[in-house]
Design an enzyme around this catalytic site. Structure first.
Site, PDB file in Angstrom:
ATOM      1  N   HIS A 104      -0.575   4.156   0.580  1.00 62.25           N
ATOM      2  CA  HIS A 104      -1.155   5.089   1.669  1.00 62.25           C
ATOM      3  C   HIS A 104      -1.191   4.248   3.309  1.00 62.25           C
ATOM      4  O   HIS A 104      -0.969   3.478   3.657  1.00 62.25           O
ATOM      5  CB  HIS A 104      -2.829   5.337   1.288  1.00 62.25           C
ATOM      6  CG  HIS A 104      -3.651   4.567   1.154  1.00 62.25           C
ATOM      7  ND1 HIS A 104      -3.479   3.472  -0.461  1.00 62.25           N
ATOM      8  CD2 HIS A 104      -4.688   4.003   1.766  1.00 62.25           C
ATOM      9  CE1 HIS A 104      -4.823   2.642  -0.198  1.00 62.25           C
ATOM     10  NE2 HIS A 104      -5.118   3.005   0.920  1.00 62.25           N
ATOM     11  N   LYS A 109       0.904  -1.002   0.438  1.00 61.01           N
ATOM     12  CA  LYS A 109      -0.060   0.112  -0.546  1.00 61.01           C
ATOM     13  C   LYS A 109       0.635   1.024  -0.062  1.00 61.01           C
ATOM     14  O   LYS A 109       1.744   1.283   0.436  1.00 61.01           O
ATOM     15  CB  LYS A 109      -0.916   0.300   0.984  1.00 61.01           C
ATOM     16  CG  LYS A 109      -2.178  -0.805   1.140  1.00 61.01           C
ATOM     17  CD  LYS A 109      -2.624  -0.730   2.168  1.00 61.01           C
ATOM     18  CE  LYS A 109      -3.400   0.043   2.914  1.00 61.01           C
ATOM     19  NZ  LYS A 109      -4.120   0.331   4.007  1.00 61.01           N
TER      20      LYS A 109
END
Length: 215
Positions: A104, A102
């Site tokens: 974020h 990821k």
């Protein structure tokens, strides 16, 4: 055979995690049985199988500091096994990985506790060993070491181009053990006294004779 191993096989058959018939494997071999741990798909059965993992781990006597579950099936198995171990007085950290990192939120590809110390990998099976090798690299990349691997079922059969099974190849290549709740040997032992499995005894034994490895 230990009581927890027998209970595991009973559960696997009842949930159709373990099925019998003719199944074409990725290797091209025609197997008389097939195992799909994804069908431990409710709270009761997942709790029971994770308790079997915990018992196998404690029986092994292996020294480790935390659990790691490879995505995807290993995630639920490692988390459930951590809870089962905690009920037995071993409260241990647990972590797992994502298939894709990821960018974020917390970011990265790892979730859970920091990967440190001696790490025990918890997964369903080892076939070609690709996911396990990826997990080994992840763990070593964090500066930790792999203590061993625990799986549900060891098919105990040699690879297409090797006299060793996937578990034996892992031991030879990396130097740490693979523990299983049951292997094909225990499945054969379980089947020999059960009338409902009588028709599968000979195919199972023939498969073992043709593709099996020595312990």
């Amino acid at each position: 055979m230990q009581a927890y191993q027998e209970g595991f096989l009973q559960l696997a058959i009842r949930k159709q995690v373990l099925r019998f018939g003719e199944f074409t494997l990725k290797s091209g071999r025609i197997s008389p049985y097939f195992f799909n741990a994804g069908l431990f798909d409710d709270g009761e059965s997942l709790d029971a199988v994770c308790q079997a993992y915990a018992t196998r781990i404690l029986d092994s006597g292996i020294a480790f500091d935390m659990l790691f579950g490879p995505a995807y099936k290993g995630i639920a198995l490692a988390a459930g096994t951590a809870m089962a171990l905690a009920r037995q007085g071993r409260n241990l950290p647990v972590a797992f990985n994502r298939k894709e990192a990821k960018s974020h939120g917390e970011g990265g590809s790892l979730i859970g506790a920091p990967v440190r110390g001696r790490v025990l990998i918890v997964d369903d099976v080892i076939t070609a060993g690709t996911a396990i090798r990826e997990s080994i690299e992840i763990i070593r990349g964090q500066g930790a070491e792999v203590a061993g691997i625990v799986i549900a079922l060891d098919r105990q059969e040699r690879g297409a181009d090797n006299a060793l099974s996937a578990s034996q190849e892992i031991l030879r290549q990396y130097g740490f053990p693979v523990y299983s709740i049951v292997g094909l040997a225990e499945l054969l032992d379980y089947a020999k006294d059960r009338a409902e499995l009588a028709q599968y005894r000979e195919p199972l034994q023939n498969y073992r004779n043709r593709y099996g490895v020595s312990a």
